[in-house]
Design a protein around this motif. Structure first.
Motif, mmCIF file in Angstrom:
data_model
loop_
_atom_site.group_PDB
_atom_site.id
_atom_site.type_symbol
_atom_site.label_atom_id
_atom_site.label_comp_id
_atom_site.label_asym_id
_atom_site.label_seq_id
_atom_site.Cartn_x
_atom_site.Cartn_y
_atom_site.Cartn_z
ATOM 1 N N ALA A 366 0.860 -1.188 0.000
ATOM 2 C CA ALA A 366 0.000 0.000 0.000
ATOM 3 C C ALA A 366 0.898 1.240 0.000
ATOM 4 N N VAL A 367 0.703 2.118 -0.969
ATOM 5 C CA VAL A 367 1.569 3.283 -1.120
ATOM 6 C C VAL A 367 0.723 4.547 -1.207
ATOM 7 N N SER A 368 1.252 5.612 -0.620
ATOM 8 C CA SER A 368 0.646 6.931 -0.732
ATOM 9 C C SER A 368 1.646 7.956 -1.221
ATOM 10 N N SER A 369 2.925 7.585 -1.283
ATOM 11 C CA SER A 369 3.982 8.458 -1.790
ATOM 12 C C SER A 369 5.097 7.575 -2.325
ATOM 13 N N VAL A 390 -0.954 -0.751 -4.243
ATOM 14 C CA VAL A 390 -2.321 -0.340 -3.960
ATOM 15 C C VAL A 390 -2.278 1.091 -3.444
ATOM 16 N N GLU A 391 -2.842 2.012 -4.228
ATOM 17 C CA GLU A 391 -2.799 3.416 -3.848
ATOM 18 C C GLU A 391 -3.722 3.698 -2.671
ATOM 19 N N GLY A 392 -3.201 4.488 -1.717
ATOM 20 C CA GLY A 392 -3.964 4.840 -0.543
ATOM 21 C C GLY A 392 -4.801 6.090 -0.735
ATOM 22 N N PRO A 393 -5.549 6.481 0.299
ATOM 23 C CA PRO A 393 -6.403 7.676 0.197
ATOM 24 C C PRO A 393 -5.622 8.953 -0.075
ATOM 25 N N VAL A 428 -0.376 -1.279 -10.752
ATOM 26 C CA VAL A 428 -0.902 -0.271 -9.842
ATOM 27 C C VAL A 428 -2.414 -0.405 -9.791
ATOM 28 N N CYS A 429 -2.945 -0.499 -8.580
ATOM 29 C CA CYS A 429 -4.394 -0.547 -8.358
ATOM 30 C C CYS A 429 -4.794 0.707 -7.587
ATOM 31 N N GLY A 430 -5.454 1.622 -8.263
ATOM 32 C CA GLY A 430 -5.916 2.834 -7.607
ATOM 33 C C GLY A 430 -7.228 2.599 -6.884
ATOM 34 N N ARG A 431 -7.611 3.559 -6.071
ATOM 35 C CA ARG A 431 -8.866 3.452 -5.336
ATOM 36 C C ARG A 431 -10.047 3.465 -6.307
ATOM 37 N N GLY A 432 -10.879 2.449 -6.206
ATOM 38 C CA GLY A 432 -12.040 2.349 -7.081
ATOM 39 C C GLY A 432 -11.757 1.714 -8.423
#
Length: 454
Positions: A366-369, A390-393, A428-432
């Motif tokens: 899970a990554v956000s940056s 997996v992109e975070g919020p 890469v799996c973005g939110r939604g």
């Protein structure tokens, strides 16, 4: 247990008594006495309604998150007298409920809203699509003494996990509604909620190693496969079903057939199950998102005959599970808790001694940056690693040199981030986003090239 209405009745009775004393009006004392008697009767009645009851909860042992679950509650009245206007409250299995009592609070609505719903005929339409979460309140109008009634409802919004023995409440406000009582019981229950997964048409990371690999094998070897390899002389213990009778007749001695050994790539799925919140993620939400990706990858691997190992951490200790099938893998993912301690880089290094050579490690992070990307690790040369990010919020803003900021997928496609040499692909799996599309169309793939020296 008294309600606000009870306090109003008590206050009104005291006011009548005071007025009766001052005005010497006896009928006010009678009226006050009737109000207090009604309050006492309501208190005793509501207490009686929730006593002497038993319940049993029936439901399928397993469900998939996001799908509805049919639940049946059988309530038995062990007393001689009937119960009326009884509310059966089934707690949410996905939430810890430590309350000893339940208080039903009706939603406040204006008179205009109540009239509008009544005229539209929507009064009974609530929860037709299932309870999305929270306690399910079910009304039992009448339960005769010594009999049993069954109530059925659908619960939706289930989250991944294994849940046991969540509480059930009986709640009553009596006929007059001047007081309320509740009782709590805990029916024996066990529910496994498996992560949702998608069916893949292809998985390039695994396909690139499975099918071209067979053409690049230097030679075939003996084994327990299905393809014919050759013949040899009979040895004690060989099954008679493998005897090649034509060759045996020609040579004059028993000859048996041999088959090629089946080759497959073991898929190792490593999940980041750290217990801390980070990058806008709650630990449980982060693990739920990764479990869906892991279940999707495992389902495809099993469909093409590849063995699957699921890995995570229990505190500082790595744990690996060789799943015998998809159902077992889903059950393991359902039971997985956010209890790991190492970060993504340390997770891969700590697991390297538990992975056999030639395996493909699918590390879900899970990554956000960009700082959340794992650093280079020391792993065996014959071990391939792919990242599923997996992109975070908080992952919608990336510090890049691009004029428009760019997305994580675009950054990786343009080679703006230097990947460790052992990484054979990135998705890469973005939110939604649709998990199937993300895994079928990775942004970086060179799987198998490193192993072949290309």
């Amino acid at each position: 247990m008294f309600s606000a209405r009870s306090l109003i009745v008590v206050a009104l009775s005291l006011a009548m008594i005071l007025i009766g004393i001052n005005s010497q009006s006896g009928w006010l004392f009678w009226l006050a006495g009737l109000l207090l008697a009604a309050l006492l009767v309501s208190w005793l009645e509501s207490l009686f309604q929730v006593r002497g009851l038993e319940a049993e909860r029936l439901h399928p042992p397993g469900a998939v998150e996001g799908e509805d679950l049919e639940i049946e509650i059988r309530v038995r009245n062990g007393g001689r007298f009937a119960r009326h206007l009884l509310a059966v409250v089934d707690a949410d299995p996905c939430e810890a409920d430590t309350r000893s009592r339940f208080v039903l609070k009706a939603k406040r609505r204006s008179i205009r809203e109540a009239l509008r719903e009544a005229l539209a005929g929507d009064v009974e339409a609530a929860h037709d699509d299932g309870y999305p979460g929270g306690a399910a309140v079910l009304l039992l109008p009448r339960l005769p003494g010594g009999e049993e009634e069954a109530i059925r409802y659908r619960r939706s919004g289930l989250r991944r996990g294994i849940y046991r023995d969540w509480p059930l409440y009986f709640y009553s406000e009596g006929t007059l509604g001047l007081s309320r009582h509740s009782s709590r019981i805990t029916p024996a229950s066990r529910l496994e909620v498996y992560p949702r997964y998608a069916e893949l048409a292809s998985f390039p990371f695994l396909d690139a190693l499975l099918y071209p690999w067979r053409e690049l094998l230097p030679a075939t070897t003996r084994g327990e496969g299905l393809d014919f390899y050759g013949v040899r002389e009979y040895r004690p213990g060989d099954p008679l079903g493998r005897v090649h009778w034509k060759t045996t007749a020609r040579r004059g001695e028993l000859v048996v057939r041999e088959f090629e050994a089946e080759r497959s790539i073991r898929l190792v799925v490593l999940l980041d199950n750290r217990g801390s919140d980070s990058g806008g993620w709650k630990a449980r939400d982060r693990l739920d998102a990764q479990a869906r990706v892991a279940a999707t990858a495992a389902a495809y691997a099993f469909s093409v005959g590849c063995p699957v190992t699921l890995a995570a951490y229990r505190g500082p200790v790595p744990v690996a599970y060789e799943a015998p099938g998809l159902r077992a893998a889903l059950r393991w993912l359902a039971a997985l808790e956010s209890e790991g301690e190492p970060g993504p880089t340390e997770q891969l290094e700590g697991l390297r001694h538990m992975i056999s050579g030639g395996a493909l490690v699918c590390q879900i992070v899970a990554v956000s940056s960009l700082q959340d990307l794992p650093a280079a690790s020391r792993i065996p040369q014959d071990l391939g690693v792919v990242w599923i990010l997996v992109e975070g919020p908080d992952g919608n803003k990336w510090n890049t040199g691009m004029e428009d900021g760019g997305s994580l997928e675009r950054i990786l496609r343009h080679g703006s981030v230097e990947l460790p040499p052992y990484v054979e692909g990135v998705a890469v799996c973005g939110r939604g986003d649709d998990i199937a599309k993300c895994l079928e169309n990775p942004c970086v793939t060179c799987a198998g090239l490193r192993r072949r020296g290309i």
